[in-house]
Design a protein around this motif. Sequence first.
Motif, PDB file in Angstrom:
ATOM      1  N   ILE A  68      -2.413 -22.739  36.380  1.00  0.00           N
ATOM      2  CA  ILE A  68      -1.465 -21.886  35.637  1.00  0.00           C
ATOM      3  C   ILE A  68      -2.166 -20.942  34.655  1.00  0.00           C
ATOM      4  CG2 ILE A  68       0.523 -23.438  35.928  1.00  0.00           C
ATOM      5  CD1 ILE A  68       0.193 -24.153  32.910  1.00  0.00           C
ATOM      6  N   ARG A  69      -3.499 -21.062  34.538  1.00  0.00           N
ATOM      7  CA  ARG A  69      -4.241 -20.097  33.712  1.00  0.00           C
ATOM      8  C   ARG A  69      -4.291 -18.727  34.378  1.00  0.00           C
ATOM      9  NH1 ARG A  69      -9.183 -24.212  32.197  1.00  0.00           N
ATOM     10  NH2 ARG A  69      -8.801 -24.905  34.333  1.00  0.00           N
ATOM     11  N   PRO A 102     -14.372 -32.785  17.154  1.00  0.00           N
ATOM     12  CA  PRO A 102     -14.448 -32.107  15.857  1.00  0.00           C
ATOM     13  C   PRO A 102     -14.385 -30.606  16.105  1.00  0.00           C
ATOM     14  CG  PRO A 102     -16.217 -33.727  16.116  1.00  0.00           C
ATOM     15  CD  PRO A 102     -15.569 -33.575  17.466  1.00  0.00           C
ATOM     16  N   THR A 103     -13.562 -29.908  15.363  1.00  0.00           N
ATOM     17  CA  THR A 103     -13.349 -28.477  15.629  1.00  0.00           C
ATOM     18  C   THR A 103     -14.642 -27.691  15.454  1.00  0.00           C
ATOM     19  OG1 THR A 103     -11.082 -28.790  14.933  1.00  0.00           O
ATOM     20  CG2 THR A 103     -11.849 -26.522  15.020  1.00  0.00           C
ATOM     21  N   LYS A 104     -15.496 -28.117  14.541  1.00  0.00           N
ATOM     22  CA  LYS A 104     -16.749 -27.390  14.310  1.00  0.00           C
ATOM     23  C   LYS A 104     -17.646 -27.418  15.550  1.00  0.00           C
ATOM     24  CE  LYS A 104     -19.304 -31.305  12.251  1.00  0.00           C
ATOM     25  NZ  LYS A 104     -20.101 -31.581  13.449  1.00  0.00           N
ATOM     26  N   ASP A 105     -17.454 -28.395  16.438  1.00  0.00           N
ATOM     27  CA  ASP A 105     -18.293 -28.505  17.629  1.00  0.00           C
ATOM     28  C   ASP A 105     -17.705 -27.812  18.857  1.00  0.00           C
ATOM     29  OD1 ASP A 105     -20.019 -30.037  16.119  1.00  0.00           O
ATOM     30  OD2 ASP A 105     -19.135 -31.943  16.762  1.00  0.00           O
ATOM     31  N   LEU A 106     -16.510 -27.233  18.716  1.00  0.00           N
ATOM     32  CA  LEU A 106     -15.891 -26.581  19.879  1.00  0.00           C
ATOM     33  C   LEU A 106     -16.565 -25.251  20.163  1.00  0.00           C
ATOM     34  CD1 LEU A 106     -12.031 -26.867  19.307  1.00  0.00           C
ATOM     35  CD2 LEU A 106     -13.353 -27.931  21.154  1.00  0.00           C
ATOM     36  N   SER A 107     -16.804 -24.969  21.436  1.00  0.00           N
ATOM     37  CA  SER A 107     -17.256 -23.628  21.814  1.00  0.00           C
ATOM     38  C   SER A 107     -16.009 -22.775  22.071  1.00  0.00           C
ATOM     39  CB  SER A 107     -18.089 -23.712  23.099  1.00  0.00           C
ATOM     40  OG  SER A 107     -17.264 -24.129  24.166  1.00  0.00           O
ATOM     41  N   PRO A 108     -16.159 -21.447  22.071  1.00  0.00           N
ATOM     42  CA  PRO A 108     -15.006 -20.604  22.441  1.00  0.00           C
ATOM     43  C   PRO A 108     -14.434 -21.000  23.797  1.00  0.00           C
ATOM     44  CG  PRO A 108     -16.760 -19.251  21.522  1.00  0.00           C
ATOM     45  CD  PRO A 108     -17.328 -20.643  21.664  1.00  0.00           C
ATOM     46  N   ASN A 109     -15.325 -21.380  24.709  1.00  0.00           N
ATOM     47  CA  ASN A 109     -14.885 -21.821  26.037  1.00  0.00           C
ATOM     48  C   ASN A 109     -14.050 -23.098  25.971  1.00  0.00           C
ATOM     49  OD1 ASN A 109     -15.191 -20.659  28.463  1.00  0.00           O
ATOM     50  ND2 ASN A 109     -17.091 -21.733  29.018  1.00  0.00           N
ATOM     51  N   GLY A 110     -14.457 -23.996  25.098  1.00  0.00           N
ATOM     52  CA  GLY A 110     -13.716 -25.251  24.921  1.00  0.00           C
ATOM     53  C   GLY A 110     -12.323 -24.962  24.376  1.00  0.00           C
ATOM     54  N   PHE A 111     -12.249 -24.069  23.395  1.00  0.00           N
ATOM     55  CA  PHE A 111     -10.940 -23.670  22.845  1.00  0.00           C
ATOM     56  C   PHE A 111     -10.085 -23.049  23.953  1.00  0.00           C
ATOM     57  CE2 PHE A 111      -7.958 -20.660  21.096  1.00  0.00           C
ATOM     58  CZ  PHE A 111      -7.342 -21.396  20.088  1.00  0.00           C
ATOM     59  N   ASN A 112     -10.711 -22.122  24.697  1.00  0.00           N
ATOM     60  CA  ASN A 112      -9.943 -21.416  25.735  1.00  0.00           C
ATOM     61  C   ASN A 112      -9.491 -22.334  26.857  1.00  0.00           C
ATOM     62  OD1 ASN A 112     -10.146 -19.012  24.379  1.00  0.00           O
ATOM     63  ND2 ASN A 112     -11.982 -18.333  25.464  1.00  0.00           N
ATOM     64  N   ALA A 113     -10.308 -23.362  27.167  1.00  0.00           N
ATOM     65  CA  ALA A 113      -9.935 -24.275  28.260  1.00  0.00           C
ATOM     66  C   ALA A 113      -8.544 -24.844  27.995  1.00  0.00           C
ATOM     67  CB  ALA A 113     -10.957 -25.397  28.389  1.00  0.00           C
ATOM     68  N   ILE A 114      -8.253 -25.122  26.739  1.00  0.00           N
ATOM     69  CA  ILE A 114      -6.955 -25.704  26.381  1.00  0.00           C
ATOM     70  C   ILE A 114      -5.910 -24.610  26.143  1.00  0.00           C
ATOM     71  CG2 ILE A 114      -5.773 -27.047  24.598  1.00  0.00           C
ATOM     72  CD1 ILE A 114      -8.514 -28.605  24.454  1.00  0.00           C
ATOM     73  N   ALA A 115      -6.277 -23.618  25.343  1.00  0.00           N
ATOM     74  CA  ALA A 115      -5.299 -22.564  25.019  1.00  0.00           C
ATOM     75  C   ALA A 115      -4.854 -21.814  26.279  1.00  0.00           C
ATOM     76  CB  ALA A 115      -5.893 -21.589  24.008  1.00  0.00           C
ATOM     77  N   ASN A 116      -5.761 -21.637  27.232  1.00  0.00           N
ATOM     78  CA  ASN A 116      -5.371 -20.899  28.441  1.00  0.00           C
ATOM     79  C   ASN A 116      -4.382 -21.677  29.297  1.00  0.00           C
ATOM     80  OD1 ASN A 116      -6.897 -18.721  27.730  1.00  0.00           O
ATOM     81  ND2 ASN A 116      -8.625 -19.189  29.073  1.00  0.00           N
ATOM     82  N   THR A 122       1.737 -21.742  30.011  1.00  0.00           N
ATOM     83  CA  THR A 122       3.164 -22.058  29.844  1.00  0.00           C
ATOM     84  C   THR A 122       3.974 -20.773  29.769  1.00  0.00           C
ATOM     85  OG1 THR A 122       2.571 -24.078  28.686  1.00  0.00           O
ATOM     86  CG2 THR A 122       4.824 -23.290  28.382  1.00  0.00           C
ATOM     87  N   PHE A 123       3.436 -19.777  29.086  1.00  0.00           N
ATOM     88  CA  PHE A 123       4.141 -18.489  29.037  1.00  0.00           C
ATOM     89  C   PHE A 123       4.226 -17.862  30.429  1.00  0.00           C
ATOM     90  CE2 PHE A 123       4.344 -13.899  28.929  1.00  0.00           C
ATOM     91  CZ  PHE A 123       5.530 -13.713  28.218  1.00  0.00           C
ATOM     92  N   TYR A 124       3.096 -17.865  31.160  1.00  0.00           N
ATOM     93  CA  TYR A 124       3.105 -17.221  32.486  1.00  0.00           C
ATOM     94  C   TYR A 124       4.202 -17.809  33.380  1.00  0.00           C
ATOM     95  CZ  TYR A 124      -1.682 -15.624  31.307  1.00  0.00           C
ATOM     96  OH  TYR A 124      -2.787 -15.088  30.704  1.00  0.00           O
ATOM     97  N   VAL A 125       4.318 -19.139  33.370  1.00  0.00           N
ATOM     98  CA  VAL A 125       5.307 -19.774  34.256  1.00  0.00           C
ATOM     99  C   VAL A 125       6.724 -19.443  33.775  1.00  0.00           C
ATOM    100  CG1 VAL A 125       6.098 -21.915  35.315  1.00  0.00           C
ATOM    101  CG2 VAL A 125       3.679 -21.656  34.768  1.00  0.00           C
ATOM    102  N   THR A 126       6.936 -19.569  32.470  1.00  0.00           N
ATOM    103  CA  THR A 126       8.274 -19.305  31.915  1.00  0.00           C
ATOM    104  C   THR A 126       8.689 -17.863  32.186  1.00  0.00           C
ATOM    105  OG1 THR A 126       7.766 -20.899  30.179  1.00  0.00           O
ATOM    106  CG2 THR A 126       9.643 -19.433  29.781  1.00  0.00           C
ATOM    107  N   HIS A 127       7.751 -16.959  32.037  1.00  0.00           N
ATOM    108  CA  HIS A 127       8.026 -15.534  32.234  1.00  0.00           C
ATOM    109  C   HIS A 127       8.322 -15.223  33.701  1.00  0.00           C
ATOM    110  CE1 HIS A 127       6.617 -11.234  32.628  1.00  0.00           C
ATOM    111  NE2 HIS A 127       7.479 -11.133  31.651  1.00  0.00           N
ATOM    112  N   ALA A 128       7.494 -15.788  34.602  1.00  0.00           N
ATOM    113  CA  ALA A 128       7.681 -15.514  36.042  1.00  0.00           C
ATOM    114  C   ALA A 128       9.039 -16.033  36.507  1.00  0.00           C
ATOM    115  CB  ALA A 128       6.552 -16.159  36.845  1.00  0.00           C
ATOM    116  N   VAL A 129       9.451 -17.181  35.998  1.00  0.00           N
ATOM    117  CA  VAL A 129      10.743 -17.762  36.378  1.00  0.00           C
ATOM    118  C   VAL A 129      11.879 -17.021  35.657  1.00  0.00           C
ATOM    119  CG1 VAL A 129      12.171 -19.845  36.201  1.00  0.00           C
ATOM    120  CG2 VAL A 129       9.781 -20.033  36.952  1.00  0.00           C
ATOM    121  N   GLY A 130      11.726 -16.843  34.349  1.00  0.00           N
ATOM    122  CA  GLY A 130      12.815 -16.279  33.542  1.00  0.00           C
ATOM    123  C   GLY A 130      13.199 -14.875  33.958  1.00  0.00           C
ATOM    124  N   ARG A 131      12.207 -14.054  34.279  1.00  0.00           N
ATOM    125  CA  ARG A 131      12.580 -12.671  34.633  1.00  0.00           C
ATOM    126  C   ARG A 131      13.322 -12.624  35.972  1.00  0.00           C
ATOM    127  NH1 ARG A 131       9.135  -9.711  37.770  1.00  0.00           N
ATOM    128  NH2 ARG A 131       7.251 -10.771  38.459  1.00  0.00           N
TER     129      ARG A 131
END
Length: 293
Positions: A68-69, A102-116, A122-131
């Motif tokens: 879903i990313r 620990p947040t200080k040890d997260l790489s940008p990639n680690g953050f993105n793995a979850i945020a993406n 979640t937005f992509y799926v909701t948007h594709a269905v909702g529209r």
Amino acid sequence: MFKEGLLKGKRILVTGGGTGLGKEIAARYLQLGAELWICGRRGGVLEAAAKELTGRHGGSVRTHAVDIRDAAAVDAMVQRIWDETGPITGLVNNAAGNFISPTKDLSPNGFNAIANIVFHGTFYVTHAVGRRWIADGIKGSVISIVVTWVHTGSPYVVPSAMSKAGVHVMTKSLAVEWGRYGIRLNAVAPGPFPTEGATKRLRPGGRFEDESQMNPMRRVGRTEELQNLVTFLMADGCEWLTGETIAIDGAGYLGTGAAAYYLELDKLTDADWERMRALIKAQNDKDRAGRSA
Ligand code: HXC
């Protein structure tokens, strides 16, 4: 608790429906007469889940392997659903990713793995269905699985806390914007309901049950309790209920907030975190191996 055939005529997509809580939610919907679509990253896992669920409850469970990313892949999945079985009537945003660090040890990639996964996906799926619902005049229902730290915040899982908080706010925002189309959005914020995916990444080497004495009701969640809540929210009869995030956690977040378990993590040494990271990595590697299946 619910009458047989309650969800007959509903067609529901559960993201991350091949494992854990997503599979259990799909199982209850199927049992109550809904037709199911489940998606996830591992085709083999989805197929096995579909077979298991239809073996248990009969009915129809279709699968679609997707990450879903990838917004284009999400849109292609939703178009396939519309083309092959007609519009869904309900969406459960269950797919997620998380690990403690620990947040200080997260790489940008680690953050993105979850945020993406959680925020963007979640937005992509909701948007594709909702529209499509808006275009077709369908009064669909969205249920997003968040977590009680949308209210409290939570240390050591900051990308997840930030992303789930975004989904909580999406729920409120779109409930208003799409209310005039009859589309409703609610969220469920479970406390600990132990599953393999969550236990291995959030309690590596431990168990959620070990902390149940910290909960006002002195226990963890029972799967059927979550199944009952998402059924109530998906069924007809309370269409005016929209824009809400309902916690199901034995009053855990009211009683102890985010602090109870995570303060324990403050005591961990660098060596402890190394060990945790290795345990989480082993689970991630195991999951990744199944993705080509
Ligand atoms: C620090 C880590 C890490 C760790 C991964 N990373 N694990 N950083 N500590 N323990 C970093 C990696 O080093 C890498 O960054 C980046 O994250 C991507 O890692 P990959 O393993 O390549 O990612 P990927 O294979 O895409 O896996 C995504 C995932 C994984 C989110 C990391 O956990 C996953 O697929 N999870 C899905 C299932 C899941 O998480 N279920 C639990 C949900 S529980 P670098 O910089 O090295 O490239 C939940 C709430 C429960 O949501 C609430 C209970 C109360």
